[in-house]
Design a protein around this motif. Structure first.
Motif, mmCIF file in Angstrom:
data_model
loop_
_atom_site.group_PDB
_atom_site.id
_atom_site.type_symbol
_atom_site.label_atom_id
_atom_site.label_comp_id
_atom_site.label_asym_id
_atom_site.label_seq_id
_atom_site.Cartn_x
_atom_site.Cartn_y
_atom_site.Cartn_z
ATOM 1 N N SER A 1 104.654 62.892 61.662
ATOM 2 C CA SER A 1 104.497 62.676 63.096
ATOM 3 C C SER A 1 103.356 63.559 63.590
ATOM 4 C CB SER A 1 105.808 63.026 63.804
ATOM 5 O OG SER A 1 105.684 62.850 65.181
ATOM 6 N N PRO A 2 102.137 63.033 63.655
ATOM 7 C CA PRO A 2 100.979 63.909 63.854
ATOM 8 C C PRO A 2 100.772 64.461 65.263
ATOM 9 C CG PRO A 2 100.258 61.639 63.800
ATOM 10 C CD PRO A 2 101.732 61.629 63.456
ATOM 11 N N PHE A 3 101.216 63.773 66.296
ATOM 12 C CA PHE A 3 100.784 64.166 67.637
ATOM 13 C C PHE A 3 101.355 65.492 68.142
ATOM 14 C CE2 PHE A 3 99.790 59.665 67.313
ATOM 15 C CZ PHE A 3 98.417 59.754 67.515
ATOM 16 N N PRO A 4 102.612 65.825 67.884
ATOM 17 C CA PRO A 4 103.047 67.173 68.278
ATOM 18 C C PRO A 4 102.253 68.273 67.566
ATOM 19 C CG PRO A 4 104.951 65.781 67.860
ATOM 20 C CD PRO A 4 103.735 65.017 67.398
ATOM 21 N N LEU A 5 101.990 68.070 66.275
ATOM 22 C CA LEU A 5 101.220 69.056 65.515
ATOM 23 C C LEU A 5 99.794 69.166 66.055
ATOM 24 C CD1 LEU A 5 100.777 71.007 63.145
ATOM 25 C CD2 LEU A 5 100.284 68.993 61.717
ATOM 26 N N LEU A 6 99.141 68.032 66.278
ATOM 27 C CA LEU A 6 97.760 68.049 66.773
ATOM 28 C C LEU A 6 97.678 68.694 68.155
ATOM 29 C CD1 LEU A 6 96.660 64.505 65.588
ATOM 30 C CD2 LEU A 6 96.055 66.705 64.546
ATOM 31 N N ALA A 7 98.664 68.422 69.016
ATOM 32 C CA ALA A 7 98.676 69.035 70.340
ATOM 33 C C ALA A 7 98.856 70.550 70.235
ATOM 34 C CB ALA A 7 99.776 68.417 71.202
ATOM 35 N N ALA A 8 99.748 70.996 69.345
ATOM 36 C CA ALA A 8 99.961 72.432 69.167
ATOM 37 C C ALA A 8 98.695 73.109 68.650
ATOM 38 C CB ALA A 8 101.126 72.680 68.208
ATOM 39 N N ILE A 9 98.032 72.467 67.685
ATOM 40 C CA ILE A 9 96.776 73.033 67.171
ATOM 41 C C ILE A 9 95.716 73.033 68.266
ATOM 42 C CG2 ILE A 9 94.862 72.634 65.560
ATOM 43 C CD1 ILE A 9 97.007 71.599 63.556
ATOM 44 N N GLY A 10 95.659 71.951 69.034
ATOM 45 C CA GLY A 10 94.693 71.876 70.129
ATOM 46 C C GLY A 10 94.885 72.969 71.160
ATOM 47 N N GLY B 1 96.375 60.251 73.879
ATOM 48 C CA GLY B 1 95.728 60.702 75.115
ATOM 49 C C GLY B 1 96.146 62.116 75.473
ATOM 50 N N ALA B 2 97.450 62.399 75.354
ATOM 51 C CA ALA B 2 97.945 63.747 75.675
ATOM 52 C C ALA B 2 97.375 64.783 74.712
ATOM 53 C CB ALA B 2 99.470 63.767 75.652
#
Length: 194
Positions: A58-67, A95-96
């Protein structure tokens, strides 16, 4: 050389020899790795997406945290199997994550690769339309996703909404302008290129 980055599959194993024994370990280590890579001057941190495996899915929580923890490094995927994806929900998540990272998201998407389970996308509620292959279904999901990222309104607003609406048809929110131009298609042949 123009840019250098890393691609992580995010494997974990309960083995005593493993430094990543759980999903929690891999997620936290992935964030720390991206932060350290940025500190070293690396240009990109990318993550594979594999369902039904002991690795990142599930990439988006990880990508948001890294961002949220970095400021310069590109962050993204290599690749998301579109046979498993709801393009509408994915457009909102992407988007988020892109807004949190201030426009550094780079998403690799494709129709998919060999899976851990037979027709795993069926467990996610998807099936090809009559006469359509699973690959064609994945490409269709990708086309819808890319169209949604244009940010054009398409949904009829409720005449008595809970919150006031802007005029005209509504688009998905949050919308991140420019994200559509940072989506990459992974293809194994000329026949499967979009």
């Amino acid at each position: 050389m123009k840019k250098i980055g890393f691609l992580s599959f995010g494997h974990w194993s309960p083995s005593p020899q493993s430094a990543a024994r759980s999903a929690k370990d891999v997620l936290h280590q992935s964030i720390d790795l991206a932060v350290a890579a940025e500190d070293l001057g690396v240009d990109g941190a990318y993550f594979r997406v594999h369902h039904f495996a002991q690795q990142l899915a599930s990439p988006f929580p990880l990508l948001a945290a890294i961002g949220a923890r970095t400021s310069r490094i590109e962050i993204g995927t290599g690749v998301i199997d579109m046979r498993y994806e709801n393009p509408f929900y994915m457009a909102e998540d992407a988007g988020a994550a892109d807004l949190i990272s201030n426009g550094r998201l780079q998403l690799g998407i494709s129709r998919g690769s060999p899976e851990q389970v037979i027709d795993g996308w069926r467990y996610f509620g998807y099936k090809p339309e009559e006469g359509q292959t699973d690959g064609e279904m994945g490409r269709k999901h990708a086309e819808v996703f890319l169209d949604l990222l244009k940010g054009k309104g398409f949904a009829q607003p409720n005449p008595r909404p809970m919150f006031s609406n802007p005029p005209g048809l509504l688009r998905l929110e949050p919308y991140s302008e420019g994200l559509r131009h940072r989506i990459w298609w992974g293809s194994a042949s000329n026949a499967t290129a979009l």
